[in-house]
Design a protein around this motif. Structure first.
Motif, short mmCIF file in Angstrom:
data_model
loop_
_atom_site.label_atom_id
_atom_site.label_comp_id
_atom_site.label_asym_id
_atom_site.label_seq_id
_atom_site.Cartn_x
_atom_site.Cartn_y
_atom_site.Cartn_z
N THR A 1 -15.76 28.77 -2.36
CA THR A 1 -15.73 28.78 -0.69
C THR A 1 -14.31 29.32 0.31
N HIS A 2 -14.76 30.14 0.79
CA HIS A 2 -13.60 30.96 1.83
C HIS A 2 -14.04 30.66 3.55
N GLU A 3 -12.50 31.47 4.33
CA GLU A 3 -13.03 31.60 5.70
C GLU A 3 -14.01 33.22 5.62
N VAL A 4 -14.43 32.74 6.96
CA VAL A 4 -14.67 34.33 7.41
C VAL A 4 -15.16 34.41 8.79
N THR A 5 -15.20 35.55 9.39
CA THR A 5 -14.96 35.72 11.05
C THR A 5 -16.52 34.89 11.20
N ALA A 6 -17.43 35.71 11.00
CA ALA A 6 -18.46 34.92 10.87
C ALA A 6 -19.95 34.53 9.96
N VAL A 7 -21.07 34.30 9.94
CA VAL A 7 -22.28 34.22 9.46
C VAL A 7 -23.32 33.90 9.89
N THR A 8 -24.21 33.67 9.01
CA THR A 8 -26.14 34.73 10.11
C THR A 8 -26.17 32.92 10.46
N GLY A 9 -27.14 33.13 11.85
CA GLY A 9 -27.47 32.32 12.15
C GLY A 9 -29.49 32.12 11.19
N ALA A 10 -29.27 32.25 10.40
CA ALA A 10 -30.37 32.00 10.25
C ALA A 10 -30.02 30.63 9.43
N GLY A 11 -28.76 30.43 8.73
CA GLY A 11 -28.93 29.23 8.12
C GLY A 11 -27.50 29.00 8.80
N TYR B 1 -27.40 39.76 17.35
CA TYR B 1 -25.77 39.62 17.16
C TYR B 1 -25.38 38.23 17.77
N ASN B 2 -25.91 37.65 17.80
CA ASN B 2 -25.82 35.97 18.70
C ASN B 2 -25.42 35.21 18.27
N ASP B 3 -25.85 35.52 16.78
CA ASP B 3 -25.19 34.18 16.35
C ASP B 3 -22.85 35.03 15.45
N VAL B 4 -22.99 35.93 15.85
CA VAL B 4 -22.13 37.22 15.36
C VAL B 4 -21.21 36.63 16.68
N ASP B 5 -21.66 36.93 18.08
CA ASP B 5 -20.98 36.60 19.18
C ASP B 5 -20.54 35.28 19.49
N LEU B 6 -21.49 34.19 18.28
CA LEU B 6 -21.08 32.95 18.81
C LEU B 6 -19.68 32.71 17.84
N CYS B 7 -19.41 33.04 16.96
CA CYS B 7 -18.57 32.98 15.42
C CYS B 7 -17.39 33.48 16.72
N LEU B 8 -17.45 34.70 17.10
CA LEU B 8 -16.08 35.57 17.52
C LEU B 8 -15.44 34.49 19.04
N LYS B 9 -16.71 34.09 20.19
CA LYS B 9 -15.78 33.35 20.28
C LYS B 9 -15.72 31.97 19.80
N LEU B 10 -16.14 31.44 19.07
CA LEU B 10 -15.38 29.96 18.68
C LEU B 10 -14.33 30.46 17.92
N ARG B 11 -14.53 31.45 16.96
CA ARG B 11 -12.75 31.86 16.90
C ARG B 11 -11.51 32.18 17.41
N SER B 12 -11.78 33.18 18.53
CA SER B 12 -11.00 33.93 19.45
C SER B 12 -10.49 32.08 20.19
N ALA B 13 -11.61 30.61 20.63
CA ALA B 13 -10.99 29.22 20.47
C ALA B 13 -10.81 28.63 19.52
N ASP B 14 -9.94 29.17 18.33
CA ASP B 14 -8.76 28.82 17.57
C ASP B 14 -10.14 27.99 16.83
N TRP B 15 -11.11 27.52 16.45
CA TRP B 15 -11.89 27.19 15.80
C TRP B 15 -12.71 27.92 14.10
N LYS B 16 -12.04 27.69 12.83
CA LYS B 16 -12.59 28.14 12.13
C LYS B 16 -14.21 28.45 11.65
#
Length: 845
Positions: free
Chosen positions: A725-735, A758-773
């Motif tokens: 288990t580790h940090e990533v910048t994005a995960v799939t919206g399939a789960g 790309y909606n899942d990737v976009d969501l993850c980038l928004k979360l990362r930009s807001a300092d979430w992991k």
């Protein structure tokens, strides 16, 4: 010409000339000439598996060889059929010996022009093949082939292919290159690709026919034969000039320009050729360091103080040549303000002790600490730490090597930051000086550090910070550095731990080192489990720790106390059997107490779907949201989230099937245990057991790619990334588990611009930009029948939409630091090619 003039210097040393040049199915072919009596056919010995099985007379007419050698007789060739006993599906070795028992060279190796002593073969009857001859570009021929076992149906790679040009055998190649894309589509073994370079002297103008067949069966690959044009260097040079002219005057002829550029594509880099890449990289590294040095020297203002770096090197009976090389690598540092403290642990080797004294006499920056009793790695390091005078402490093993700009590079990156701990990337070096097995690391990742000591070398720590953390602890010997790093995280914030993304350390591979095998230090595994467990106890984070695969990789199972509510949101349209199976597994294979399922029915029309929904709603945990509108994945999920009061949402495709009762408990615990964790993804496998998703890497090259796609599900991947288990910048919206608070704070999915892709990737980038992991939890494993739910973006009908969404992502995130360089993915790896395998050109770094 006379025979002696037709031979190479090596051949002229023997009375015999000849080669074994072809293995076609069951038939081996070649030729031999006795230069002292060329009119007399030669008898040769046939060896299979290093045992003689036959004697063969070379009396087949070979006029081509007679003319080449200038001899009177053409009875020089041989043909040999592999005996039926060896057509058994097993790997065998075939070779030939001349009358003087010398080796008859094999000339159809994987590297054209290089001779071997034998060839490996495996002959089967009844095999079927699936394959494709992809393309020819820049003189390189690419394709793949898999063999289907007629008895088991198993698909395997590793086939041998014969490449012919205009019906003349050219070379053989092993189809064992990694092709995750193939495994993802057809299943089977991902190590099934091949790539062969056509020799430059054969790249003549005009069309040629290239044929690729599987050996020994001799069957053509799909797409073979292929008629192509090959160009020589003069033509390529002319094309470059023509391309520049066309680009300037006829920009509309884009197709022509692309074709010409592809013909001139340079040879790429990957981990298989890491040594070649590394040598080019180190040259560029030195240039970059020198440029920064000049900028620093010319900067206005008062003279900066040059920090003193104390390098601690515990020594215990090293190989003298390795020890000398290690010390010399310190002496070669471009940063001059250092001290080397060598701790002679037990003084077991008079020769080494004398060498240490010699170094101390030669350079006042080198000091020795002699321990009369062996105290082990921790005790010896602690003895050295008591002697440090520097601002920074660097840890260095007695047989490893520092890159000459290592210390300077570390300090250049630290300057102007609040960093208290620095770490760089590293690779390994063998006795022949060959670089291999690089550890190309992410930026600081605390969750990954719990699973393994990925930080390792080179590590530098502020001296006062190290004093605060305390000495190395002998009870963790074998994992003492891992323990120290974990203790440092207890007093240094994540912002104070800086990853220097350069390869600055060579870990030496010796027969007894952990660089070669962990089996030599099993105690290190036990020490690693203990240090992670004790660290989490100090942090009051209840967890169970265990070794993964018996290696220094660790699983962390959080023992949760809070059980927040989760809404599992599943958009679907018809496909009642798939949705029903997905739902059945959720309801029967989930031990988490507080969850609900929201089925988002996107305008289903089949009667069987309605029957399925009526049955599903008998369970109080299930409700249905009807959405009679065009498919918009983002909007469907947003609507469901709006109607939920849960603390977490689990966005789920209806073709994702869970298999473990603890799946939801695991990922909720993962989100609860970490600091500011907004999303958690899982490890999703294709039905054939190979990886579909273990995290997503992002970047301008390809926007987003699934790493390790096609990897066997039980393999650990690159430095454990497919199993830890580790940090990533994005995960799939399939789960994807998402914290409701964070989801709402960033506006949810973008239903205006990213309706499908790309909606899942976009969501993850928004979360990362807001300092979430974002966490990739590889302990949560499920099966994903990818795109059963909506089909593929590769279909022509979806191309326009997919292109628009791709362009939107590139424009929206062009300035994002997370998109420009994914902090969870090494900058050295390509995103546009094969993740964790293909390397970027060092000139582009």
């Amino acid at each position: 010409m006379p025979a002696s003039e037709a031979l190479s210097p090596v051949q002229r040393k023997s009375r015999y000339a000849g080669i074994f040049h072809t293995l076609d199915g069951c038939e081996a072919r070649g030729w031999v000439c006795d230069l002292s009596a060329p009119e007399r056919p030669v008898q040769i010995h046939v060896l299979i598996d290093h045992q003689q099985v036959a004697t063969l007379t070379c009396d087949v007419e070979r006029e081509d060889i007679r003319h080449r050698l200038g001899v009177s007789s053409g009875r020089l060739g041989f043909r040999f059929l592999i005996p039926e006993a060896f057509i058994d599906g097993q790997v065998h070795v075939l070779g030939f010996r001349l009358p003087d028992r010398s080796v008859l060279p094999v000339m159809f190796t994987e590297k054209p022009g290089e001779a071997g002593e034998e060839c490996r073969f495996r002959l089967n009857s009844g095999y079927q093949f699936i394959s494709c001859l992809d393309d020819v570009a820049g003189g390189r021929l690419r394709g793949w082939v898999q063999r289907r076992d007629p008895f088991t149906g198993e698909l395997s790679g590793g086939c041998t292919v014969l490449i012919s040009m205009d019906d003349a055998p050219l070379m053989q190649a092993k189809a064992d290159r990694y092709r995750g894309d193939v495994a993802g589509v057809v299943g089977g073994d991902p190590e099934c690709g091949f790539e062969a370079t056509i020799p430059r002297h054969l790249r003549r103008s005009g069309e040629v026919e290239l044929r690729v067949t599987v050996l020994p069966e001799g069957r053509d690959l799909e797409g073979s034969p292929l008629t192509v044009s090959m160009l020589d260097d003069r033509t390529e040079e002319a094309l470059v000039q023509l391309s520049e002219t066309v680009d300037a005057l006829y920009r509309e002829i884009a197709t022509l320009r692309t074709q010409m550029n592809s013909l001139l594509r340079p040879r790429g880099y990957d981990l298989g050729g890491y040594d070649r890449w590394a040598r080019a990289y180190y040259a560029q590294l030195r240039v970059r360091v020198a440029e920064r040095r000049e900028l620093r020297a010319s900067a206005a203002g008062r003279r900066r103080k040059a920090p003193l770096v104390s390098i601690i090197c515990p020594v215990y009976r090293p190989l003298m040549s390795d020890f000398v090389a290690a010390v010399e690598s310190v002496l070669a540092q471009t940063w001059q303000n250092w001290e080397l403290i060598i701790v002679d642990d037990g003084a077991k080797s008079p020769e080494v002790s004398e060498k240490i004294s010699e170094y101390c006499r030669a350079d006042r920056r080198i000091r020795a600490v002699t321990l009369r009793r062996n105290k082990g790695i921790s005790g010896a390091t602690n003895a050295g730490l008591k002697e440090v005078r520097g601002d920074w402490v660097a840890f260095f093993d007695h047989d490893d090597l520092l890159v000459d700009v290592a210390i300077e590079t570390m300090l250049q990156h630290a300057e102007g930051t609040s960093a208290r701990v620095l770490y760089s990337d590293e690779d390994k070096i063998d006795a022949d000086g060959i670089f291999s097995e690089p550890n190309l690391k992410p930026d600081f990742d605390y969750r990954y550090l719990l699973g393994c000591n990925y930080v390792c070398h080179l590590t530098m720590v502020r001296t006062d910070t190290l004093a605060q953390a305390g000495e190395l602890r002998t009870k963790y010997d074998g994992a003492q550095d891992h323990d120290l790093l974990l203790r440092l995280t207890e007093i240094v914030p994540a912002s104070g731990i800086l990853h220097v993304p350069e390869i600055l350390y060579h870990w030496r591979k010796t027969p007894n080192s952990t660089a070669v095998t962990i089996e030599n230090k099993e105690y290190a595994v036990e020490a690693g489990v203990s240090c992670v467990r004790d660290h989490l106890k100090r942090r009051k984070k209840p967890a169970e720790i265990g070794s993964v695969l018996g290696m220094t990789l660790y699983s962390v199972r959080w023992l949760r106390t809070r059980q927040p509510k989760v809404s599992v949101i599943i958009p679907f349209r018809d496909q009642p059997e798939v949705t029903q199976e997905c739902l059945r597994r959720l309801l029967t294979l989930t031990d988490y107490p507080d969850f609900e399922v929201i089925l988002v029915d996107n305008w289903s029309v089949e009667p069987s779907t309605q029957s399925m929904l009526r049955s599903a709603c008998r369970d109080s945990r299930v409700r249905v949201l009807r959405a009679e509108e065009e498919f918009n994945f983002s909007r469907l999920n947003n609507r469901a989230a709006e109607q939920s009061d849960a603390d977490y949402f689990f966005f789920m495709n209806n073709d994702l099937f869970v298999e473990d009762e603890s799946w939801l408990s695991r990922i909720v615990s993962e989100a609860e245990a970490g600091d500011r964790v907004a999303a958690v993804g899982g490890k999703y496998l294709y039905p054939n057991g190979r990886v579909q998703h273990v995290g997503v890497a992002v970047g301008p090259e390809a926007i987003a790619v699934h790493v390790h796609k096609g990897l066997p599900g039980d393999q650990s991947g690159y430095v454990g990334h497919a199993i830890l288990t580790h940090e990533v910048t994005a995960v799939t919206g399939a789960g994807m588990l998402v914290r409701a608070e964070a989801f709402r704070a960033v506006g949810g999915f973008d239903e205006e611009n990213l309706r499908v892709a790309y909606n899942d990737v976009d969501l993850c980038l928004k979360l990362r930009s807001a300092d979430w992991k974002i966490i990739q939890c590889n302990e949560f494993v499920a099966t994903h029948h990818e795109s059963l739910s909506r089909g593929s973006d590769d279909q022509q009908m979806h191309e326009a939409r997919f292109f628009g969404e791709s362009q939107y992502m590139r424009e929206k995130w062009a300035e994002s630091r997370f998109f420009a360089r994914d902090p969870a993915y090494s900058r050295f790896f390509s995103i546009g090619k094969l993740p964790y395998h293909d390397l970027r050109d060092p000139l582009s770094l």
